[in-house]
Design a protein around this motif. Sequence first.
Motif, short mmCIF file in Angstrom:
data_model
loop_
_atom_site.label_atom_id
_atom_site.label_comp_id
_atom_site.label_asym_id
_atom_site.label_seq_id
_atom_site.Cartn_x
_atom_site.Cartn_y
_atom_site.Cartn_z
N LYS A 19 -16.24 -15.91 -22.49
CA LYS A 19 -17.65 -16.26 -21.96
C LYS A 19 -17.80 -17.83 -21.85
O LYS A 19 -17.64 -18.61 -22.69
CB LYS A 19 -18.62 -15.74 -22.87
CG LYS A 19 -20.08 -16.20 -22.52
CD LYS A 19 -21.19 -14.85 -23.27
CE LYS A 19 -22.38 -15.16 -22.52
NZ LYS A 19 -22.64 -15.64 -21.20
N ASP A 20 -18.35 -18.09 -20.54
CA ASP A 20 -18.52 -19.65 -20.23
C ASP A 20 -17.36 -20.29 -20.08
O ASP A 20 -17.48 -21.68 -19.85
CB ASP A 20 -19.49 -20.13 -21.35
CG ASP A 20 -21.08 -19.51 -21.12
OD1 ASP A 20 -21.33 -18.90 -20.10
OD2 ASP A 20 -21.53 -19.34 -21.97
N LYS A 21 -16.11 -19.96 -20.18
CA LYS A 21 -15.10 -20.53 -20.01
C LYS A 21 -14.80 -20.61 -18.39
O LYS A 21 -15.09 -19.97 -17.63
CB LYS A 21 -13.65 -19.76 -20.56
CG LYS A 21 -13.58 -19.81 -22.17
CD LYS A 21 -12.86 -21.28 -22.57
CE LYS A 21 -13.17 -21.53 -23.98
NZ LYS A 21 -12.46 -20.58 -24.79
N VAL A 22 -14.19 -21.77 -18.23
CA VAL A 22 -14.20 -22.23 -16.60
C VAL A 22 -12.54 -21.99 -16.27
O VAL A 22 -11.55 -22.33 -16.74
CB VAL A 22 -14.34 -23.98 -16.62
CG1 VAL A 22 -14.00 -24.13 -14.94
CG2 VAL A 22 -15.52 -24.20 -16.92
N ILE A 23 -12.48 -21.08 -15.34
CA ILE A 23 -11.26 -20.53 -14.95
C ILE A 23 -10.93 -20.84 -13.36
O ILE A 23 -11.69 -20.41 -12.46
CB ILE A 23 -11.20 -18.83 -15.03
CG1 ILE A 23 -11.61 -18.48 -16.38
CG2 ILE A 23 -9.58 -18.49 -14.86
CD1 ILE A 23 -11.04 -18.64 -17.55
N VAL A 24 -9.86 -21.45 -13.25
CA VAL A 24 -9.64 -21.83 -11.71
C VAL A 24 -8.54 -20.73 -11.47
O VAL A 24 -7.25 -20.79 -12.05
CB VAL A 24 -8.93 -23.32 -11.92
CG1 VAL A 24 -8.59 -23.60 -10.19
CG2 VAL A 24 -10.09 -24.27 -12.06
N ILE A 25 -8.85 -20.15 -10.23
CA ILE A 25 -7.83 -19.18 -9.62
C ILE A 25 -7.48 -19.56 -8.31
O ILE A 25 -8.31 -19.77 -7.59
CB ILE A 25 -8.52 -17.96 -9.71
CG1 ILE A 25 -9.02 -17.50 -11.25
CG2 ILE A 25 -7.51 -16.65 -9.28
CD1 ILE A 25 -9.84 -16.13 -11.25
N THR A 26 -6.35 -19.85 -8.15
CA THR A 26 -5.62 -19.83 -6.77
C THR A 26 -5.08 -18.61 -6.34
O THR A 26 -4.85 -17.73 -6.73
CB THR A 26 -4.59 -20.86 -6.58
OG1 THR A 26 -3.21 -20.39 -7.35
CG2 THR A 26 -4.78 -22.35 -7.71
#
Length: 238
Positions: free
Chosen positions: A6-13
Amino acid sequence: MQNEFKDKVIVITGAAGNLGRAVAEKFAQFGSRLALLDLKQDSLDAVAQALPEDAETRAYPVNLLESNAVNAVIQQVKADFGRIDVLANIAGGFTMGPLMQDTEDKDWDFMLNLNARSVFYTAREVIPSMLENQSGRIINISARAALEGKGRMGPYCASKAAVKTLTESLAAENKFDNITVNCILPGTIDTPQNREAMPDADFNNWVPTSALADVVVFLASDAARCVTGAAIPVYGRS
Ligand SMILES: NC(=O)c1ccc[n+]([C@@H]2O[C@H](COP(=O)([O-])OP(=O)(O)OC[C@H]3O[C@@H](n4cnc5c(N)ncnc54)[C@H](OP(=O)(O)O)[C@@H]3O)[C@@H](O)[C@H]2O)c1
């Protein structure tokens, strides 16, 4: 495991692709904040619209082969979200080549750039902020083809082998800083493109994108805190 995202920032390419969408869906269910990177704004918008309404997402159209553009977009993600907890390098691709002696420079460059250079560029720009935070997870998508070269697939196999060894180098460099770096080796993924290319195959033997997304989530989780430098085969029955 789910609450921890929860609320973690995930960068997805590659977020608009088959696996990228599945990974975005999974983290959206957990209440993560998603930075979706892909080539085209309209494809990213379609992905964001298909996610639950309360999902916090931002779309970042970017060509991952342009280093300045990648640097700028990662800095923008940091400005928008404040931090980056997970980098999921999903973008990549495959082209069946001719024999090696007939392979042109552009075919070699295309595979090596799309699969390997893209991972180098994003990791290079994200690692310093993960070092500042003393925390981070990077998950790269290699392929079973990284382990053994196949005919007419030379540039592809070399590019995915590069992803595997880049993963190992990144893991070695960052293992004392609570940053893990792992890759997944998918077998044949059950995608519309593969179904069209191999209509007579038994699709049940292929790996569903959701099963791969589960492994991405595991590698991003605290449960995998001591797993780094791994190349995890996920072949299903393919
Ligand atoms: N499919 C398989 O059977 C299989 C097997 C083993 C490994 N893998 C790997 O698994 C990963 C995901 O596969 P997938 O089937 O989900 O692929 P996909 O559907 O083709 O998704 C890849 C995404 O990356 C985007 N992309 C391509 N070039 C880009 C660039 N220069 N900058 C930014 N974005 C770019 C694509 O956009 P466009 O569509 O607009 O080009 C696409 O949205 C890839 O790394 C692939 O190599 C796949």
